[in-house]
Write an enzyme that holds these catalytic residues in place. Structure first.
Site, PDB file in Angstrom:
ATOM      1  N   CYS A  49     -12.264 114.364  16.535  1.00 51.59           N
ATOM      2  CA  CYS A  49     -12.362 115.368  17.579  1.00 51.59           C
ATOM      3  C   CYS A  49     -11.081 115.532  18.241  1.00 51.59           C
ATOM      4  O   CYS A  49     -10.647 116.714  18.464  1.00 51.59           O
ATOM      5  CB  CYS A  49     -13.231 114.707  18.578  1.00 51.59           C
ATOM      6  SG  CYS A  49     -14.551 114.228  18.194  1.00 51.59           S
TER       7      CYS A  49
ATOM      8  N   ARG B 124     -24.019 120.730  19.177  1.00 50.56           N
ATOM      9  CA  ARG B 124     -22.522 120.959  18.979  1.00 50.56           C
ATOM     10  C   ARG B 124     -21.697 119.642  18.596  1.00 50.56           C
ATOM     11  O   ARG B 124     -20.620 119.723  17.766  1.00 50.56           O
ATOM     12  CB  ARG B 124     -21.872 121.528  20.442  1.00 50.56           C
ATOM     13  CG  ARG B 124     -20.316 122.089  20.247  1.00 50.56           C
ATOM     14  CD  ARG B 124     -20.439 123.372  19.152  1.00 50.56           C
ATOM     15  NE  ARG B 124     -19.079 123.863  18.881  1.00 50.56           N
ATOM     16  CZ  ARG B 124     -18.325 123.465  17.986  1.00 50.56           C
ATOM     17  NH1 ARG B 124     -18.794 122.732  16.939  1.00 50.56           N
ATOM     18  NH2 ARG B 124     -17.158 123.867  17.669  1.00 50.56           N
TER      19      ARG B 124
ATOM     20  N   CYS C  65     -19.829 118.753  14.916  1.00 49.51           N
ATOM     21  CA  CYS C  65     -18.546 118.527  14.997  1.00 49.51           C
ATOM     22  C   CYS C  65     -18.176 117.472  14.109  1.00 49.51           C
ATOM     23  O   CYS C  65     -17.296 117.418  13.285  1.00 49.51           O
ATOM     24  CB  CYS C  65     -17.841 118.390  16.312  1.00 49.51           C
ATOM     25  SG  CYS C  65     -16.799 119.604  16.981  1.00 49.51           S
TER      26      CYS C  65
END
Lengths: 302, 102
Positions: free
Chosen positions: A216, A259, A263
């Site tokens: 991330c 979300r 991801c």
């Protein structure tokens, strides 16, 4: 004598636990300050700091399309905070915000009585609560997300839980988010186990994974402010403020869990389940990083 | 004459190999799939499995009877992916903290 010993031992254990939690809070705050400062420095002057932060972005583009310097609160607008073309598009889109209809639906769902005659208000008398989610429930010894709270309210009132991620649950959360608009994110780390959950979320955020071997962090910290083809990468700082978000890619509202799961999948990893322990820990860490920032959801993103 | 003998020996050896290949493959397809499944389970339990590994094992299982050679290849591919995912996780476990802004 024995009673005294037990008393001393109990006091030592309690104070030890408190001290540990306090120490961990100090570490988490240190993390957060470093995180915020990284973004503030990065977007203080991208032209002057090109070599350090934006080596592959043409200088003309930095001068023409980048907005700077950014302040702490600016980051809640994602790529629209720093990328002028995105900001202009965003302004046009939000002339008639696409999240308005689902938000109205959320209001209707929130006020519509369940079969037992009660409404969501029986669980959320003050709907301006989103700034406190996700929180660590020390009694249950787990992270409670706003989606879980909504579904627990339904079950408590004899209704079936909603499917996580999108649809009605996102609409109800949108209503709660709208009522919480302007409130500052206020995530706490109240216990040693909460500290462990924070640390697990932090690891998931920074550790590379998947067949693409990315994290991330690489996209939303190190590469925030750059582009992948024509898409501007959003900064992780402030990324939870706009949730639930109306994504043009989705053609509808989606929750933070949706979300995050998306991801993780994009790294080439196996897709974890929404509301699973690792995803909740990631949400806990990420929201903590934006502590003190005002909520502005629901909002629109690409 | 010698040439002919050599060619016929090679041909016989090749045919014998082919004749024994199928039962061998049937045995090894099961073990290849079991091996891939065990490695995937480990990667999955540590939440580091890659996105396509499970599907690859499912494909291998589906082809086990009709095309064992392909099934073995797929199972080995899945085992390799799971192994690599575990190795990747072990490697990044040591260094991820270096990425945290200080």
């Amino acid at each position: 004598m024995l009673k005294k010993l037990i008393k001393i031992a109990t006091i030592s254990m309690i104070s030890g636990t408190i001290m540990f939690a306090a120490n961990f809070n100090a570490q988490a705050e240190k993390d957060r300050h470093a995180f915020v400062n990284y973004f503030l420095k990065k977007f203080e002057n991208p032209v002057a700091n090109r070599a350090k932060y934006f080596p592959y972005v043409p200088i003309e583009e930095l001068k023409k399309d980048y907005i700077y310097p950014l302040k702490f609160e600016d980051f809640k607008n994602g790529p629209m905070s720093w990328y002028r073309p995105a900001k202009e598009q965003f302004a046009e889109i939000n002339d008639f915000p696409p999240y308005e209809i689902p938000l109205d639906d959320g209001k209707e769902l929130f006020t519509k009585p369940f079969a037992n005659g009660k409404t969501y208000s029986s669980c959320f008398p003050n709907p301006a609560i989103k700034q406190n989610y996700p929180y660590y429930d020390t009694k249950r010894d787990e992270i409670v997300t706003i989606g879980m709270a909504v579904n627990e309210c339904r079950v408590k009132n004899g209704e079936k839980p909603l499917k996580y991620g999108k649809g009605d649950i996102a609409k109800v959360i949108a209503y709660l988010a709208d009522k919480s608009r302007g409130q500052k994110i206020n995530i706490k780390i109240p216990s040693a186990n909460a500290a462990k959950a924070y640390e697990a979320g932090k690891k998931l955020f920074y550790k590379q994974r998947g067949y693409l071997s990315i994290s991330c962090n690489e996209c939303h910290v190190q590469s925030a402010g750059k582009r992948i083809r024509a898409e501007a990468l959003s900064p992780a700082l402030g990324s939870t403020t706009e949730m639930p978000v109306y994504r043009l890619k989705w053609g509808g509202l989606g929750t933070l869990q949706r979300r995050l799961v998306g991801c993780i999948k994009d790294t080439g990893s196996e897709k974890p389940k929404m509301q699973s322990k690792p995803v909740k820990e990631l949400a806990y860490f990420l929201t903590y990083m934006s502590n003190g920032m005002k909520l502005n959801g629901p909002d629109t993103r690409k | 004459m010698k040439k002919l003998l050599l060619i016929s020996t090679i041909t016989v050896a090749f045919l014998a190999g082919c004749a024994t290949n199928y039962p061998m493959a049937t045995n090894s397809v099961d073990s290849a799939i079991a091996n891939a499944q065990a490695k995937y389970n480990k990667a999955h339990s540590e939440m580091v499995a890659w996105g396509m590994t499970k599907k690859t094992i499912e494909k291998a299982k589906a082809l086990a009877k009709t095309n064992p050679r392909k099934a073995i290849a797929l199972a080995n591919e899945a085992a390799y992916e799971a192994d690599t995912a575990l190795a990747q996780s072990a490697q990044y476990e040591k260094i991820w903290r270096a990425a945290v802004p200080k």
